[in-house]
Design an enzyme around this catalytic site. Structure first.
Site, mmCIF file in Angstrom:
data_model
loop_
_atom_site.group_PDB
_atom_site.id
_atom_site.type_symbol
_atom_site.label_atom_id
_atom_site.label_comp_id
_atom_site.label_asym_id
_atom_site.label_seq_id
_atom_site.Cartn_x
_atom_site.Cartn_y
_atom_site.Cartn_z
ATOM 1 N N HIS A 50 42.585 39.144 35.171
ATOM 2 C CA HIS A 50 42.436 37.925 34.368
ATOM 3 C C HIS A 50 41.466 38.177 33.229
ATOM 4 O O HIS A 50 40.553 38.972 33.348
ATOM 5 C CB HIS A 50 41.970 36.749 35.227
ATOM 6 C CG HIS A 50 40.749 37.047 36.042
ATOM 7 N ND1 HIS A 50 40.787 37.783 37.203
ATOM 8 C CD2 HIS A 50 39.456 36.726 35.845
ATOM 9 C CE1 HIS A 50 39.577 37.895 37.701
ATOM 10 N NE2 HIS A 50 38.728 37.266 36.884
ATOM 11 N N VAL A 85 35.694 39.228 41.111
ATOM 12 C CA VAL A 85 35.716 38.557 42.411
ATOM 13 C C VAL A 85 37.159 38.287 42.837
ATOM 14 O O VAL A 85 37.530 38.494 43.984
ATOM 15 C CB VAL A 85 34.896 37.239 42.350
ATOM 16 C CG1 VAL A 85 35.046 36.453 43.644
ATOM 17 C CG2 VAL A 85 33.422 37.539 42.067
ATOM 18 N N ASN A 99 36.443 41.426 33.869
ATOM 19 C CA ASN A 99 35.680 42.115 34.900
ATOM 20 C C ASN A 99 36.687 42.934 35.705
ATOM 21 O O ASN A 99 37.515 42.366 36.412
ATOM 22 C CB ASN A 99 34.950 41.113 35.798
ATOM 23 C CG ASN A 99 33.953 40.266 35.026
ATOM 24 O OD1 ASN A 99 33.279 40.774 34.128
ATOM 25 N ND2 ASN A 99 33.853 38.990 35.348
HETATM 26 P P1 AMP Z 1 35.883 37.250 38.178
HETATM 27 O O1 AMP Z 1 34.459 37.270 38.617
HETATM 28 O O2 AMP Z 1 36.066 37.940 36.844
HETATM 29 O O3 AMP Z 1 36.827 37.760 39.238
HETATM 30 O O4 AMP Z 1 36.203 35.745 37.895
HETATM 31 C C1 AMP Z 1 36.971 34.933 38.726
HETATM 32 C C2 AMP Z 1 36.929 33.558 38.119
HETATM 33 O O5 AMP Z 1 37.920 32.778 38.736
HETATM 34 C C3 AMP Z 1 35.575 32.851 38.328
HETATM 35 O O6 AMP Z 1 35.036 32.508 37.062
HETATM 36 C C4 AMP Z 1 35.965 31.630 39.147
HETATM 37 O O7 AMP Z 1 35.223 30.486 38.806
HETATM 38 C C5 AMP Z 1 37.444 31.452 38.833
HETATM 39 N N1 AMP Z 1 38.217 30.785 39.855
HETATM 40 C C6 AMP Z 1 38.262 31.080 41.181
HETATM 41 N N2 AMP Z 1 39.097 30.226 41.817
HETATM 42 C C7 AMP Z 1 39.602 29.403 40.867
HETATM 43 C C8 AMP Z 1 40.522 28.301 40.895
HETATM 44 N N3 AMP Z 1 41.086 27.878 42.031
HETATM 45 N N4 AMP Z 1 40.805 27.668 39.738
HETATM 46 C C9 AMP Z 1 40.232 28.077 38.584
HETATM 47 N N5 AMP Z 1 39.367 29.093 38.485
HETATM 48 C C10 AMP Z 1 39.051 29.750 39.618
#
Ligand code: AMP
Ligand code: ZN
Length: 140
Positions: free
Chosen positions: A102, A97, A89
Site C-alpha cells: 500500500h 504492519v 513501508n
Molecule cells: P503500514 O504501517 O505501512 O503497514 O500501514 C498500515 C496502515 O493501514 C496504517 O496506517 C493503519 O492505520 C491502516 N489500516 C489498518 N487497518 C485499516 C482499516 N481497516 N481501514 C483503513 N486503514 C487501515
C-alpha cells in the site's frame, strides 16, 4: 486461513469490511486510513495481494502508481494541504504492519507536528562505488 483471506486489505477490497472508499478501478482502490497521521491520510492499494513492492508485476504496479497524481491532487485540494508525503513501508523492519502493498498519501501543512527527518550518513571512501557495482549487478 490463507494469506489473502486473513488480510485486512483483501477484505476491504472484497467489501467484507467497511472503509471510506475514495475510488476504485480494475487494478487498485483507495480509502481513508483508519488511524490518520493527518486528516485526509489516504491509502492506495493494488487489489491483488502482494506483500512487497518487489513482488508486484511491473505493469500492475505501474497502473497503480498512475492513479497517484490524481489522488494527490484531490487529497491536497480537499484538505488544503501545502504538500504531502507519499511513502511505502516495505517490510516489517521498515514499519510495514499490513502485509499487503500500500502507498500512503499523507497531507502536510506548514507547522504540523508530524516531522520527517531521518539521520543521514556519509559514505566512506570507495563504498559508494562498491555499492553501485553490487546494485548494478542486481539490475542486469
Ligand atoms: P503500514 O504501517 O505501512 O503497514 O500501514 C498500515 C496502515 O493501514 C496504517 O496506517 C493503519 O492505520 C491502516 N489500516 C489498518 N487497518 C485499516 C482499516 N481497516 N481501514 C483503513 N486503514 C487501515
Ligand atoms: Zn491482502
Amino acid at each position: 486461513m490463507t494469506e489473502t483471506t486473513d488480510c485486512v486489505f483483501c477484505k476491504i477490497a472484497a467489501g467484507q469490511i467497511p472503509s471510506h472508499r475514495l475510488f476504485e478501478d480494475a487494478d487498485c482502490f483507495s480509502f481513508l486510513d483508519i488511524s490518520p497521521l493527518a486528516e485526509g491520510h489516504t491509502l492506495l492499494v493494488p487489489k491483488r495481494h502482494f506483500q512487497s513492492l518487489a513482488d508486484v508485476p511491473e505493469d500492475l504496479l505501474g497502473r497503480t502508481f498512475m492513479a497517484l497524481p490524481r489522488l494527490v491532487r484531490a487529497v491536497t485540494a480537499a484538505t488544503e494541504a501545502e504538500g504531502c508525503n507519499v511513502l511505502v513501508n516495505d517490510g516489517r523492519v521498515a514499519g510495514q504492519v499490513v502485509p499487503h502493498v500500500h502507498i500512503h498519501v499523507i497531507p502536510r501543512l506548514k507547522g504540523d507536528s508530524l516531522g520527517y527527518r531521518w539521520n543521514t550518513g556519509a559514505y566512506p571512501e570507495g563504498r559508494a562505488e562498491e555499492l553501485c557495482a553490487r546494485i548494478g549487478q542486481g539490475l542486469q
